[in-house]
Scaffold this motif. Structure first.
Motif: not given
Length: 320
Positions: A282-287
């Motif tokens: 749930f790390e949408f920024g790095p993803s």
């Protein structure tokens, strides 16, 4: 009889053209345009919802930190810096490039050979159906079938063990063989489409060119290498661009065939890395930052291919 000069004779006045202005559109043309919007509308709405909006959202999230629940905070280029320093991303890029470097040339090479062989057959419908069947089959189903075949006690491993008298290879458990297994499945699943495309290209070559080469004494290998392959090069270039883009997006085969991207991340691809960051951690920024890096990598490879094609692709009309 008096002759009157023509300059004195009153000339008839020509009707002046109507003033320029917007032409009135006919009723049938307006109806035709409205029906065009009706038929195109669902596709445009679908592209906007499932392509444009997610793309813009990922571009925004690439510069932010968000876990899906808490408040979104801007972090600038921190996501890109952290991802470029992440060993998992670098491993994913290396695995993805290896998959592309293996599957594209081998897959296209086999497809050309098979297309040339099928061109000689008068009845090839059954073969085309067999080769094209994996293309229309669900990738998940294909990967599950191959998973059973590539098990240590599966059909393929047992056959190799019996024929060569060696221990059955662990295709999905060995880090070196796991990536090769993904490449084998990818080549097998995509070969049918390339065979159809290349066969159509071969049938489009003028028979008079082949006959002229035969009259000059050219053999089958010479005709293939000097005539068929150069005339087929635009289609090969098109297929290579599509195949490279598809290889860079490899995910479903890895997700189903190997558990957690294989032993020691041996089959971890960029798309799997994006999925793991976004929906696993749930790390949408790095993803999203990793997705932008994938986009840039795809653009760079495509631009390189278009640069190389000017030297290796032959066009009959001389256009590039």
């Amino acid at each position: 009889m008096t002759i009157v000069p023509s300059s004195l004779v009153e000339q008839p006045r020509l009707a002046s053209p109507p003033p320029a202005g917007p032409r009135k559109e006919s009723g049938w043309r307006r109806r035709d345009r409205r029906w065009g919007y009706v038929f195109v509308g669902p596709q445009l709405i679908g592209m906007a919802i499932f392509v444009l909006v997610p793309f813009l959202g990922s571009m925004v999230l690439a510069f932010a930190s968000w876990d899906g629940l808490s408040e979104l905070t801007w972090v600038g280029f921190d996501n890109f810096i952290s991802q470029l320093q992440d060993p998992l991303l670098l491993r994913s890029i290396l695995n993805t490039l290896l998959i592309a470097a293996i599957t594209v040339p081998i897959g296209l090479g086999f497809s050309v050979v098979i297309a040339v062989a099928l061109e000689k057959l008068k009845t090839r419908t059954l073969y085309l159906v067999l080769f094209f069947a994996p293309v229309v089959t669900s990738t998940v189903a294909v990967a599950m079938i191959w998973q059973q075949m590539l098990r240590a006690d599966g059909v393929l491993s047992s056959s190799i063990s019996k024929i060569f008298g060696i221990a059955p290879p662990d295709w999905l458990g060995d880090p070196g063989l796991a990536l090769i297994s993904v490449c084998i499945v990818s080549i097998w699943a995509s070969m049918g489409l390339n065979v159809i495309i290349f066969l159509a290209g071969l049938q489009n070559i003028s028979p008079s060119v082949i006959e002229a080469a035969k009259l000059d004494g050219a053999g089958a290998l010479g005709i293939f290498w000097s005539i068929r392959l150069p005339l087929l090069s635009p289609i090969i270039f098109f297929s290579s661009v599509i195949a490279f883009i598809s290889s860079l997006q490899t995910f479903d085969v890895v997700f189903v065939l190997t558990a957690n991207a294989g032993p020691d991340n041996a089959t971890r691809t960029i798309v799997y890395h994006i999925y793991d960051l976004g929906f696993g951690r749930f790390e949408f920024g790095p993803s999203s930052a990793a997705a932008v890096i994938l986009l840039l990598l795809t653009l760079v490879i495509t631009f390189i291919q278009f640069g190389v094609q000017k030297k290796v692709v032959h066009y009959e009309d001389g256009a590039e």
